[in-house]
Design a protein around this motif. Structure first.
Motif, PDB file in Angstrom:
ATOM      1  N   PHE A 458       0.809  -1.223   0.000  1.00  0.00           N
ATOM      2  CA  PHE A 458       0.000   0.000   0.000  1.00  0.00           C
ATOM      3  C   PHE A 458       0.844   1.276   0.000  1.00  0.00           C
ATOM      4  O   PHE A 458       0.420   2.285  -0.566  1.00  0.00           O
ATOM      5  CB  PHE A 458      -0.993  -0.020   1.169  1.00  0.00           C
ATOM      6  CG  PHE A 458      -2.096  -1.023   0.972  1.00  0.00           C
ATOM      7  CD1 PHE A 458      -3.277  -0.663   0.332  1.00  0.00           C
ATOM      8  CD2 PHE A 458      -1.942  -2.342   1.378  1.00  0.00           C
ATOM      9  CE1 PHE A 458      -4.291  -1.591   0.120  1.00  0.00           C
ATOM     10  CE2 PHE A 458      -2.945  -3.282   1.175  1.00  0.00           C
ATOM     11  CZ  PHE A 458      -4.121  -2.909   0.539  1.00  0.00           C
ATOM     12  N   ASP A 459       2.024   1.269   0.612  1.00  0.00           N
ATOM     13  CA  ASP A 459       2.850   2.486   0.586  1.00  0.00           C
ATOM     14  C   ASP A 459       3.087   2.974  -0.852  1.00  0.00           C
ATOM     15  O   ASP A 459       2.995   4.177  -1.121  1.00  0.00           O
ATOM     16  CB  ASP A 459       4.211   2.261   1.280  1.00  0.00           C
ATOM     17  CG  ASP A 459       4.084   2.244   2.813  1.00  0.00           C
ATOM     18  OD1 ASP A 459       2.949   2.353   3.312  1.00  0.00           O
ATOM     19  OD2 ASP A 459       5.123   2.095   3.496  1.00  0.00           O
ATOM     20  N   PRO A 460       3.396   2.059  -1.801  1.00  0.00           N
ATOM     21  CA  PRO A 460       3.695   2.532  -3.161  1.00  0.00           C
ATOM     22  C   PRO A 460       2.516   3.200  -3.872  1.00  0.00           C
ATOM     23  O   PRO A 460       2.729   3.979  -4.790  1.00  0.00           O
ATOM     24  CB  PRO A 460       4.111   1.249  -3.912  1.00  0.00           C
ATOM     25  CG  PRO A 460       4.549   0.297  -2.855  1.00  0.00           C
ATOM     26  CD  PRO A 460       3.696   0.618  -1.660  1.00  0.00           C
ATOM     27  N   ILE A 461       1.282   2.912  -3.462  1.00  0.00           N
ATOM     28  CA  ILE A 461       0.144   3.555  -4.161  1.00  0.00           C
ATOM     29  C   ILE A 461      -0.344   4.795  -3.422  1.00  0.00           C
ATOM     30  O   ILE A 461      -1.213   5.505  -3.909  1.00  0.00           O
ATOM     31  CB  ILE A 461      -1.043   2.583  -4.352  1.00  0.00           C
ATOM     32  CG1 ILE A 461      -1.678   2.205  -2.994  1.00  0.00           C
ATOM     33  CG2 ILE A 461      -0.636   1.341  -5.148  1.00  0.00           C
ATOM     34  CD1 ILE A 461      -3.139   1.862  -3.095  1.00  0.00           C
ATOM     35  N   GLY A 462       0.190   5.061  -2.230  1.00  0.00           N
ATOM     36  CA  GLY A 462      -0.336   6.153  -1.417  1.00  0.00           C
ATOM     37  C   GLY A 462       0.546   7.382  -1.424  1.00  0.00           C
ATOM     38  O   GLY A 462       1.713   7.333  -1.832  1.00  0.00           O
ATOM     39  N   SER A 463      -0.024   8.500  -0.968  1.00  0.00           N
ATOM     40  CA  SER A 463       0.783   9.711  -0.795  1.00  0.00           C
ATOM     41  C   SER A 463       1.486   9.667   0.552  1.00  0.00           C
ATOM     42  O   SER A 463       2.577  10.197   0.727  1.00  0.00           O
ATOM     43  CB  SER A 463      -0.094  10.961  -0.891  1.00  0.00           C
ATOM     44  OG  SER A 463      -1.155  10.872   0.031  1.00  0.00           O
ATOM     45  N   LYS A 464       0.830   9.018   1.521  1.00  0.00           N
ATOM     46  CA  LYS A 464       1.379   8.951   2.875  1.00  0.00           C
ATOM     47  C   LYS A 464       0.687   7.787   3.593  1.00  0.00           C
ATOM     48  O   LYS A 464      -0.491   7.522   3.326  1.00  0.00           O
ATOM     49  CB  LYS A 464       1.068  10.263   3.608  1.00  0.00           C
ATOM     50  CG  LYS A 464       1.649  10.349   4.994  1.00  0.00           C
ATOM     51  CD  LYS A 464       1.732  11.785   5.512  1.00  0.00           C
ATOM     52  CE  LYS A 464       0.404  12.507   5.621  1.00  0.00           C
ATOM     53  NZ  LYS A 464       0.443  13.726   6.395  1.00  0.00           N
ATOM     54  N   THR A 465       1.409   7.117   4.476  1.00  0.00           N
ATOM     55  CA  THR A 465       0.785   6.064   5.292  1.00  0.00           C
ATOM     56  C   THR A 465       0.922   6.442   6.753  1.00  0.00           C
ATOM     57  O   THR A 465       2.023   6.748   7.214  1.00  0.00           O
ATOM     58  CB  THR A 465       1.456   4.694   5.049  1.00  0.00           C
ATOM     59  OG1 THR A 465       1.333   4.368   3.661  1.00  0.00           O
ATOM     60  CG2 THR A 465       0.801   3.596   5.881  1.00  0.00           C
TER      61      THR A 465
END
Ligand SMILES: [Zn+2]
Length: 500
Positions: A458-465
């Motif tokens: 999920f980190d690669p598709i998000g702006s921030k986790t």
């Protein structure tokens, strides 16, 4: 003559504070494969068993697998379930005319009604069946609670070196290689264990944050393995959400023959673990901070990812906490998606109503409302349904793992897509949204019930986790739990000196 190897997988991470016992039926609903069914199931996968199968082909072994069992982390394992799984393994060992080696994929934090150290008991029974001379190699999760009894009855122990765990296959290959070297007479494995009075350490095994203590410890371990006579240095951060005597971080070193350097390496890594015990490289945020970040999200940019750390089914929580979702809905956050609320009744209600129907639900908040929040009473539109909820992981975490949400639905609540399952599952893979027709990359906010494993996909598709302490059964605050079997004093429950 071909070496004859017996392999098995029996994995459970037991959350001793979860009030729902884990039965054999629970294993059956996730994975309970016997005999000839196992190898075709795992052939070609990037999991430990896939690695055992490939190693057998490479080394010319014959391989038999009497049992492969897994259940999502949950409450104390019923004795009947443990006896049944162990029985399949031990009977499978006893019926062999000859065994040259044993390969076991375990988690290393199983806790049963009768055995706080269930893997120690399992390995003692394996040893009883095969005698003292057959080598046993074990793979573990770095969230294992490693005990002296496990070390006493195995010959080789090696854990994953990533968290999120993306090296199941490499770990399986490494265990098989060390077993091969032992059977060929080039390695004479001896293991030593070290621990300190601490419930947590090595930054919870995190390897997704650069510069964290686990990465540094792994670097030191790899350097130690380059020394002559050192075969393997394995680091476990432990799993502190249970109450057993041998809990917390450990280092186990495998040397070639008796080698005093083994204990020195283990102790020096545990000194490092003690010194860095309070380092938490990815601090959690509060629900209010998570909601503020969701409100501040800029439309059209990659999603904000929120990990529901306190209600992570992958750590044995109930998966039915409504605290974070309620707060996001109350704040008017739209274009969100959440996986998943465990609520078989609501899932069934949606299946009966059909796609497009609007239903009135009392969603989640089933197991323990004080801890997990009240049910969300609202109307919801049924977006999509699945009779099985079957999913195959395609991302980097546990690639090829097959899981199932069971009969399940995706509901639309005020523009928020909420997956409702009838099997409690940790969220690690984008496919867990996609099977319901949701592309998480297109959402503004994505909520996943997970502690660490979601960072890989999920980190690669998000702006921030942001990981959120929502206060459930996997809360980071260990002072919320009652420990009675852990030897005291212990950090962080008691005041401790700087050096121990
Ligand atoms: Zn783990």
């Amino acid at each position: 003559m071909a070496k004859h190897i017996i392999a098995a997988k029996i994995k459970h991470e037991t959350n001793g504070f979860n009030r729902v016992p884990t039965t054999l039926e629970h294993f059956r609903s996730h994975e309970l494969l016997v005999g000839d069914a196992v190898i075709p199931y795992y052939q070609g996968t990037r999991l430990e068993m896939g690695a055992f199968i490939d190693s057998a082909a490479e080394f010319g072994w014959t391989l038999q697998v009497p049992v492969s069992a897994f259940a999502n982390p949950s409450g104390v394992v019923a004795d009947a379930a443990f006896e049944s799984m162990c029985g399949l393994l031990v009977d499978g060992l006893r019926m062999q005319p000859r065994i040259d080696g044993v390969l076991l994929a375990l988690h290393g934090a199983m806790f049963t009604e009768s055995h706080g150290d269930a893997e120690g008991e399992l390995l003692a029974r394996v040893r009883g069946a095969i005698g003292p001379d057959v080598p046993v190699a074990v793979t573990l999760d770095p969230h294992a609670n490693l005990t002296q009894r496990m070390v006493d009855h195995a010959n080789i122990i090696t854990s994953f070196r990533t968290s999120p765990h993306t090296d199941h296959y490499e770990t399986g290959r490494r265990a098989a290689w060390l077993l091969h070297e032992t059977m060929e007479g080039r390695l004479h494995p001896r293991m030593v264990l070290a621990r300190r009075p601490q419930l947590q350490g090595f930054d919870g095994a995190r390897t997704y944050v650069q510069g964290g203590p686990m990465l540094k410890a792994l670097e030191l371990a790899r350097a130690a393995e380059r020394e002559p006579g050192v075969a393997c240095v394995s680091i476990q951060a432990g799993f502190s959400r249970c109450d057993i005597a041998e809990l917390g971080p450990t280092v186990v070193v495998t040397t070639d023959g008796v080698e005093p350097r083994g204990q020195q390496i283990a102790e020096s890594l545990m000194d490092f673990c003690w010194k860095t015990r309070a380092v938490y490289s990815d601090p959690l945020v509060s629900i209010a901070q998570a909601v503020a970040a969701a409100i501040a999200h800029t439309p059209g940019t990659p999603p904000l990812i929120l990990g529901d750390y306190g209600d992570a089914p992958g750590g044995g929580s109930y998966g039915d906490s409504t605290r974070l979702l309620s707060a996001l809905l109350d704040a008017g956050v739209r274009n969100g998606a959440l996986a998943a609320i465990y609520d078989p009744v609501t899932a069934q209600q949606a299946l009966q109503a059909g796609v497009g129907a609007t239903i009135h639900v009392a969603l989640g908040g089933i197991s323990d409302t004080g801890l997990m929040g009240e049910p969300i009473r609202t109307s919801a539109r049924v977006r999509s349904l699945s009779d099985t909820g079957d999913v195959v992981f395609k991302g980097p975490y546990g690639t090829g793992s097959r899981r199932s949400f069971g009969p399940s639905a995706c509901l639309d609540i005020d523009g928020f897509a909420v997956i409702v399952s009838s099997r409690n599952l940790g969220i690690y893979d984008l496919e867990q949204f996609r099977i319901y027709g949701i592309d998480p990359a297109q959402c503004a906010v994505v909520v996943v019930k997970c502690m660490q494993g979601h960072h890989a996909a999920f980190d690669p598709i998000g702006s921030k986790t942001l990981d959120v302490d929502t206060g459930g059964l996997t809360s980071a605050d260990l002072t919320r739990f009652t420990f009675s079997r852990v030897p005291r004093p212990v950090w962080p429950l008691d005041a401790m000196p700087d050096t121990v």
